[in-house]
Design an enzyme around this catalytic site. Structure first.
Site, PDB file in Angstrom:
ATOM      1  N   CYS A   1       1.150   4.024  -0.170  1.00 12.33           N
ATOM      2  CA  CYS A   1       0.304   5.344  -0.872  1.00 12.33           C
ATOM      3  C   CYS A   1      -0.851   5.269  -1.879  1.00 12.33           C
ATOM      4  CB  CYS A   1       0.397   6.862  -0.269  1.00 12.33           C
ATOM      5  SG  CYS A   1      -0.912   7.949   0.398  1.00 12.33           S
TER       6      CYS A   1
ATOM      7  N   TYR B   1      -9.753   2.352   5.200  1.00 13.96           N
ATOM      8  CA  TYR B   1      -9.221   3.291   5.994  1.00 13.96           C
ATOM      9  C   TYR B   1     -10.555   3.599   7.683  1.00 13.96           C
ATOM     10  CZ  TYR B   1      -5.680   3.445   3.352  1.00 13.96           C
ATOM     11  OH  TYR B   1      -4.525   3.680   2.661  1.00 13.96           O
TER      12      TYR B   1
END
Length: 312
Positions: free
Chosen positions: A54, A185
């Site tokens: 992440c 994203y």
């Protein structure tokens, strides 16, 4: 303990009617500080939960390493592959976080707020005294490590958020987030061609601008590393190994931008950056996790990561 409901992006209403991805708002945003209602700044009180895949979590870990806060804020690490039950602490003995006693991250969200309806995300900061989540505000966490935790910084810690640059850093970070950090994203999670193309151009327009900026500056704000460099680095580190192929941001690779590539390698070769960058975990998380449609779980062998150690 009950795991709690595991929420998808669709259930979190992160995909709008046009197919655009709109990241959920952080729920636990109480700031750290010494004012009433703030989270008290104490050594040993908090545990930061992260996963090496992440980027939002990775930047907190880099800041903590640079500032010497490892013995002030304890660290719990989840597997890079998010399961159907959420982030899992399968890397720990018996698959349970040794401090908090949880197997899956949603457990502690359910304990903290049974009505919470969002995704259980990393990074998450837990108050070990109460065993409850106190902050998952990934956008602001590094600011807290850099400011109110300053009494605990090591003697030679860099000033990552200097007073005279704060307004500029904050403005830059906002743009960086919307156009690049989260832009990849927006491209990868888009559910319409138009939404994907809009995000795709946003990403590469920003990369082109950054390539120009680094023609006149060693780092983003001169000769000193700042909070902004950490935020840019975590996206660059994932670009060729994940975003280029998995998120279809494939106009250019990072290595095709001479200045950005040299800049990223210089940062990688600083221990706080390089030693916390796990390319295998990144590949696993993006290629075998819920980011990619990969029904046979084929893990790509490339790209060659040894080139990150080549001289600047």
């Amino acid at each position: 303990m009950a795991i709690g409901k595991v929420v998808t992006s669709e259930e979190a209403k992160e995909i709008d009617k046009s197919g655009k991805f709109n990241r959920q708002q952080n729920h636990f945003t109480t700031p750290f500080g010494d004012q009433p209602g703030m989270l008290p700044v104490e050594s040993g009180r908090y545990r930061l939960l992260w996963a090496a895949v992440c980027p939002w979590a990775h930047r907190s870990i880099i800041a903590i390493k640079l500032l010497g806060l490892e013995n002030v804020i304890s660290i719990g690490k989840a597997s890079p592959i998010r399961t159907e039950q959420g982030w899992e602490f399968s890397l720990d003995h018996n698959g349970v976080d040794p401090v908090l006693g949880i197997r899956y991250l949603p457990e502690i969200y359910a304990k903290t707020d049974p009505q919470y309806s969002g995704r259980a995300t990393v990074p998450t900061v837990v108050d070990v005294k109460t065993g409850k989540v106190v902050n998952n505000d990934y956008f602001n966490l590094t600011y807290y490590w850099e400011t109110v935790f300053k009494p605990f910084h090591k003697a030679d810690a860099p000033d990552l958020y200097p007073d005279h640059l704060r307004a500029d850093i904050e403005a830059f970070n906002q743009t960086l987030f919307h156009e690049l950090n989260n832009g990849v994203y927006k491209a990868g999670f888009a559910q319409s061609q138009s939404a994907y193309e809009e995000a795709y151009h946003l990403v590469f327009n920003r990369l082109d601008e950054l390539e120009k900026r680094l023609a006149h500056s060693r780092y983003l704000f001169g000769d000193q590393i700042t909070d902004s460099d950490i935020r840019l680095y975590v996206t660059l580190a994932r670009f060729d190994v994940a975003y280029y192929s998995v998120f279809n941001t494939n106009r250019n690779r990072l290595v095709d931008f001479p200045r950005l590539w040299a800049y990223a390698r210089e940062l990688y070769q600083i221990p706080a950056f390089g030693l916390t960058t796990d390319f295998q975990a990144i590949k696993q998380g993006y290629c075998l996790g819920n980011h990619a449609k990969n029904p046979h779980d084929i893990l790509p062998l490339g790209p060659d990561i040894s080139i990150w150690n080549t001289p600047i």
